[in-house]
Enzyme design. Structure first.
Site, PDB file in Angstrom:
ATOM      1  N   ASN A  40      -7.167   1.242  -4.761  1.00  0.00           N
ATOM      2  CA  ASN A  40      -6.309   2.089  -5.585  1.00  0.00           C
ATOM      3  C   ASN A  40      -4.949   1.392  -5.711  1.00  0.00           C
ATOM      4  O   ASN A  40      -4.189   1.334  -4.744  1.00  0.00           O
ATOM      5  CB  ASN A  40      -6.155   3.472  -4.928  1.00  0.00           C
TER       6      ASN A  40
ATOM      7  N   LYS B  42      -2.411   2.313  -7.375  1.00  0.00           N
ATOM      8  CA  LYS B  42      -1.268   3.216  -7.588  1.00  0.00           C
ATOM      9  C   LYS B  42      -0.377   2.621  -8.687  1.00  0.00           C
ATOM     10  O   LYS B  42      -0.906   2.061  -9.640  1.00  0.00           O
ATOM     11  CB  LYS B  42      -0.532   3.471  -6.270  1.00  0.00           C
TER      12      LYS B  42
ATOM     13  N   HIS C 180      -6.001  13.316  -5.838  1.00  0.00           N
ATOM     14  CA  HIS C 180      -5.235  12.485  -4.892  1.00  0.00           C
ATOM     15  C   HIS C 180      -3.970  13.252  -4.480  1.00  0.00           C
ATOM     16  O   HIS C 180      -3.318  13.881  -5.317  1.00  0.00           O
ATOM     17  CB  HIS C 180      -4.867  11.145  -5.532  1.00  0.00           C
TER      18      HIS C 180
ATOM     19  N   GLU D  18      -8.507  11.712   2.809  1.00  0.00           N
ATOM     20  CA  GLU D  18      -7.272  10.953   3.031  1.00  0.00           C
ATOM     21  C   GLU D  18      -6.234  11.882   3.660  1.00  0.00           C
ATOM     22  O   GLU D  18      -5.550  12.636   2.942  1.00  0.00           O
ATOM     23  CB  GLU D  18      -6.713  10.439   1.700  1.00  0.00           C
TER      24      GLU D  18
ATOM     25  N   GLY E 140       0.023   5.423   3.509  1.00  0.00           N
ATOM     26  CA  GLY E 140       1.205   4.561   3.397  1.00  0.00           C
ATOM     27  C   GLY E 140       2.111   4.569   4.606  1.00  0.00           C
ATOM     28  O   GLY E 140       3.233   4.078   4.545  1.00  0.00           O
TER      29      GLY E 140
ATOM     30  N   SER F 191      -3.869   4.221   5.288  1.00  0.00           N
ATOM     31  CA  SER F 191      -3.472   3.096   6.147  1.00  0.00           C
ATOM     32  C   SER F 191      -4.651   2.254   6.640  1.00  0.00           C
ATOM     33  O   SER F 191      -4.656   1.781   7.781  1.00  0.00           O
ATOM     34  CB  SER F 191      -2.633   3.582   7.334  1.00  0.00           C
TER      35      SER F 191
ATOM     36  N   GLY G 191      -2.246   0.175  -0.255  1.00  0.00           N
ATOM     37  CA  GLY G 191      -1.431  -1.018  -0.043  1.00  0.00           C
ATOM     38  C   GLY G 191      -2.197  -2.285   0.341  1.00  0.00           C
ATOM     39  O   GLY G 191      -2.003  -3.350  -0.270  1.00  0.00           O
TER      40      GLY G 191
HETATM   41  P1  13P Z   1      -2.625   3.349   1.817  1.00  0.00           P
HETATM   42  O1  13P Z   1      -3.896   2.550   2.090  1.00  0.00           O
HETATM   43  O2  13P Z   1      -1.538   2.527   1.236  1.00  0.00           O
HETATM   44  O3  13P Z   1      -2.251   4.155   3.001  1.00  0.00           O
HETATM   45  O4  13P Z   1      -3.010   4.394   0.645  1.00  0.00           O
HETATM   46  C1  13P Z   1      -4.133   5.185   0.801  1.00  0.00           C
HETATM   47  C2  13P Z   1      -4.380   5.876  -0.495  1.00  0.00           C
HETATM   48  O5  13P Z   1      -3.662   6.785  -0.863  1.00  0.00           O
HETATM   49  C3  13P Z   1      -5.478   5.381  -1.317  1.00  0.00           C
HETATM   50  O6  13P Z   1      -5.771   6.273  -2.349  1.00  0.00           O
END
Ligand code: 13P
Length: 241
Positions: free
Chosen positions: A5, A7, A93, A161, A167, A204, A226
């Protein structure tokens, strides 16, 4: 499935580079889908590079609107996603639930729109830190899951999640992930005994913890933010899966 993802990150050329590199580096297994969800404005260029190199990577959208047409500035509907050969869409999400004030009614419309147009939904659920601390996670997730119907289960994957893990570098521990994934699967099983729904984990996920998370009972894949932006890291995670 292993999902990247993006983002609101990256440029057109970053994503083209990523698709080229990941396509070369992954040891693709047809039972483990490899999905990229780029920013909406790059869906078409991503589709073009996937098709040009005949990559096994599938295209997912980060967004779908709850209505099919009309006066919605900035909207993107299921037909538009299909025009870009989009096969998956993230719905629910936590960042969108929060920023766009999405409630269960809106999310139900989004699910209908995706499913009726043959796009598989990756339905995201997860609790904030205070709910976890209060020991109320299962009730909270039940309220998010209650919009699902037995017929949906052919067309969706659940992404668990925990919001406090997104994050933050603080992934949930193995025992917690296993108990929550078991809870989600039991909930869905009551809805439709015939279906074995995939439940993927996000929050994460990194190269260092992915093997541990993937080894958890009832974890069927990963949704990565990330750490997925780097094509080498993402490819390594995919190959470990
Ligand atoms: P991170 O892997 O950056 O924590 O994000 C998770 C997420 O929201 C994936 O949709």
């Amino acid at each position: 499935m292993i999902v990247s993802n993006w983002k609101m990150n990256g440029t057109k050329s970053d994503i083209e580079h990523w698709v080229n590199k990941v396509s070369n580096k992954i040891d693709y297994k047809s039972h483990i889908k490899c999905i990229i969800c780029p920013p909406s404005c790059y869906l078409d260029s991503t589709r073009q590079v996937i098709s040009k190199i005949d990559s096994p990577i599938k295209l997912g959208s980060q967004e779908i609107d709850s209505t099919n047409s009309g006066a919605l500035t900035g909207g993107i509907n299921a037909q538009m996603l299909k025009d870009f050969s989009t096969e998956y869409v993230l719905i629910g999400h936590s960042e969108q639930r929060d920023h766009l004030n999405e409630d269960n009614i809106t999310l139900r419309f989004k699910l209908d729109s995706a499913i009726q147009n043959g796009i598989s939904a990756i339905f995201c659920i997860g609790e904030p830190a205070e709910v976890k601390l209060a020991g109320n996670t299962e009730n909270f997730l039940s309220e998010q899951l209650e919009i699902l119907t037995p017929d949906d289960l052919d067309f969706i994957t659940i992404a668990y999640e925990p919001i406090w893990a997104i994050g933050t570098g603080l992934n949930a521990d193995k025992k917690y992930i296993e108990s929550i994934h078991q809870f989600i699967k039991t909930y869905l099983n009551k809805l439709n005994k015939e279906k074995n729904i995939s439940v993927v984990y996000g929050g994460s996920v990194k190269l260092e913890n992915c093997e541990d998370i993937l080894s958890c009972n009832n974890v069927d894949g990963l949704l990565i933010g990330g750490a997925s932006l780097d094509p080498d890291t993402f490819s390594k995670i995919y190959n470990i899966s």
